[in-house]
Design an enzyme around this catalytic site. Sequence first.
Site, short mmCIF file in Angstrom:
data_model
loop_
_atom_site.label_atom_id
_atom_site.label_comp_id
_atom_site.label_asym_id
_atom_site.label_seq_id
_atom_site.Cartn_x
_atom_site.Cartn_y
_atom_site.Cartn_z
N ARG B 46 50.82 27.02 -5.32
CA ARG B 46 50.66 25.64 -4.77
C ARG B 46 49.65 25.84 -3.38
O ARG B 46 48.96 24.88 -3.20
CB ARG B 46 52.00 24.95 -4.35
CG ARG B 46 51.75 23.55 -3.61
CD ARG B 46 53.03 22.68 -3.43
NE ARG B 46 54.31 23.74 -3.35
CZ ARG B 46 54.69 24.00 -2.20
NH1 ARG B 46 53.94 24.05 -1.12
NH2 ARG B 46 55.78 24.75 -2.14
N TYR B 98 38.53 0.53 -8.24
CA TYR B 98 39.09 0.91 -9.19
C TYR B 98 40.90 0.55 -9.14
O TYR B 98 41.48 0.55 -8.40
CB TYR B 98 39.32 2.31 -9.57
CG TYR B 98 40.20 2.94 -10.52
CD1 TYR B 98 40.04 2.44 -11.88
CD2 TYR B 98 41.31 3.79 -10.46
CE1 TYR B 98 41.02 2.87 -12.79
CE2 TYR B 98 42.17 4.41 -11.29
CZ TYR B 98 42.12 3.90 -12.41
OH TYR B 98 42.77 4.67 -13.80
N ASP B 170 34.32 7.02 -3.27
CA ASP B 170 34.79 7.30 -4.58
C ASP B 170 33.44 7.62 -5.41
O ASP B 170 32.72 6.58 -5.69
CB ASP B 170 35.49 6.31 -5.45
CG ASP B 170 36.15 6.73 -6.53
OD1 ASP B 170 35.45 7.56 -7.26
OD2 ASP B 170 37.14 6.30 -7.10
N LYS B 195 35.97 12.25 -15.45
CA LYS B 195 34.91 11.46 -16.02
C LYS B 195 33.65 12.30 -16.24
O LYS B 195 33.85 13.25 -16.74
CB LYS B 195 34.87 10.33 -15.08
CG LYS B 195 36.15 9.49 -14.69
CD LYS B 195 36.63 9.07 -15.93
CE LYS B 195 38.13 8.46 -15.81
NZ LYS B 195 38.66 8.08 -14.53
#
Lengths: 429, 244
Positions: B46, B98, B170, B195
């Site tokens: 992690r 978004y 973004d 994307k």
Amino acid sequence: MRVESCLAQIGNRKDIVTGAVSYPVYYAATYGHPALGQSTGFDYSRLANPTRKVLEEAIAALEGGDGGFACASGMAAIQTVAALFSRGDHVVLSHDLYGGTYRLFEQVLARAGVTATYVDASSVDAVRRALRPNTKALFIETPTNPLLQVADIAALAKVARDHGLLLIVDNTLMSPYLQRPLALGADIVVHSATKYLGGHNDVLAGLIVTRGEELTERVAFLHNAIGAVLGPQDSWLLMRGMKTLAVRLDRQQENASRIARFLADHPLVEAVYFPDLPGHPGREVHFRQAKGPGALLSFRVVDPALVEPVLRHVRLITFAESLGGVESLITYPAMQTHAEIPEAIRRAVGVDDRLLRLSVGIEHADDLIADLAQALERAAEEVGRGRAKVLAEGERAGAPPSGREAEPVGTHPCGALSAAVRTGEEGTR
Amino acid sequence: MKFATRLIHPGSETDPVTGAASVPIYLASTYHHASLDEPPAFDYARSGNPTRAALEEAAARLEGGAAAFAFSSGMAAIASVLMLFSTGDHLVVSEDVYGGTYRLLTTVLARLGIETTFVDTTDPERVAAAVRPNTKALYIETPSNPTLKITDLRAMVAIAQRHGLLTIVDNTFLTPYRQRPLELGCDIVVHSATKFLSGHSDVVAGLAIVRDAELGRRLYAVQNAVGAVLGVQDSWLLCAASRR
């Protein structure tokens, strides 16, 4: 059906197209819609992924819950559950707690107005006394990490019900094979599945299981909104590990019980923390709610100077963080897994500079015991030599103490394994 | 170095032990410590993983940032960046942001006492007018989704600098190939790497890249504490995708 059978069958014949015994890894991020307003049940992989779904259904069934959710890590699972809370809410947690959970509450959630109190959850009264009008949940580990303190899940579930709180249990150390908190009245179970469920120190993952339709919907919303989901390859790897959970844990527990007894009799060990040992304070409660002691134990050596050389001299056992895998690991909680917890709290709980934590794997118990025996013996020799040297030099020149000897670190002992097997040296014990 | 070359040679792609030209997939959750005084470079998956680190290094170089962090989804990246803020803080956000970001801001973040004003960020005057004493950041999508409205990032940076705010962009739609907000003075870039960056509809991933090292330390603390990290197989796929 018994839990062993459910574990072995995870994913088998879930793929109705091919009948594959091992469920496929679906790498699609998105899915075609048959028509406007129609869905195959899968739209976008953050929301739902076929491979992750098989895993989520499996853990929900194993824990006896209504919803299962797979997350990117154990901490991501805990953070997703903690997003149920709002500014002004208060949570009561076990005071012997994984350092990462403490850090999340103190460093992230505190800034967002969510407060926490840490108590000895093995005392129902202590938990009750910590409740405030704005308390929303109890968050417990049982047994705790690293001191194996036991909390009575059913008794705490009653406290939670009486006060309208959620009871959240971190079931990492037991897994549903040994303990099923939802059946005892808990509302949510969380797992660092990196540990026993994965079992091979090769996947980072977290799981959440919820009881009740309304709570399941709220957690589903957060799981998607926050998006800390588990990837498909990791989901597959976790299922693969879970198939052997029962056989692994059987062996690990057997090894751990033998090692606990060996350490309890060792002159360099002052205390051993393991639920199966006679005299363990939570033993009776533990075996009422769990069907085994687990395979994590901690022990306190007589002298803090032994810690460093023991960690350097273990050969078969790996000095590394984490727990639950087939490979045995040893850690020093005060400096590693619990370093995030302030020293005063750590010491009050018992996580001091002499405490070592051992995660017992599936190696042969005799080899593990022999490794611990030689590491303790060599550590004691070094400490003795270091002390003598410091005394002698200190009297002459006031030299700084030095317990370290220029000695090569132990090499991994399994290099010689194949020769030993050929000659029949390793064998029938 | 030209952008195309940076894509193919992001930095640490050669395995130092074997010389392999593609970073190995390190599945290990934990790593051996030689002794108490010699912690390994990676101690727990992690907190850090070599495969994920190769991806993060590549992302930092492509966006021109000091550090990058890989998350389990675009929303996990955005949620982790937003956890830099505290109760009582206020954000000014593009009004056609978004839907997932809007949902997070208006539900989870709102409950934690982090307030948002949604404005038309194509108009810098409206952005400036929305700034309050407790405003901590501007959060922009440009071009916006789905109406492709354009916000002037330099104008946003000017407002942010006047009020001591962070500018968060973004950059999912354009990727660093076509737009590099950090070079325009923005502080944090986030991506749904699902994307264009991965580009094969086969991996769910998010990235956050920061301009300066101090912000990097703060975001690393959140990434490690919250733990919404990207898995190693997915990290490798994303590394490979940006080179394919």
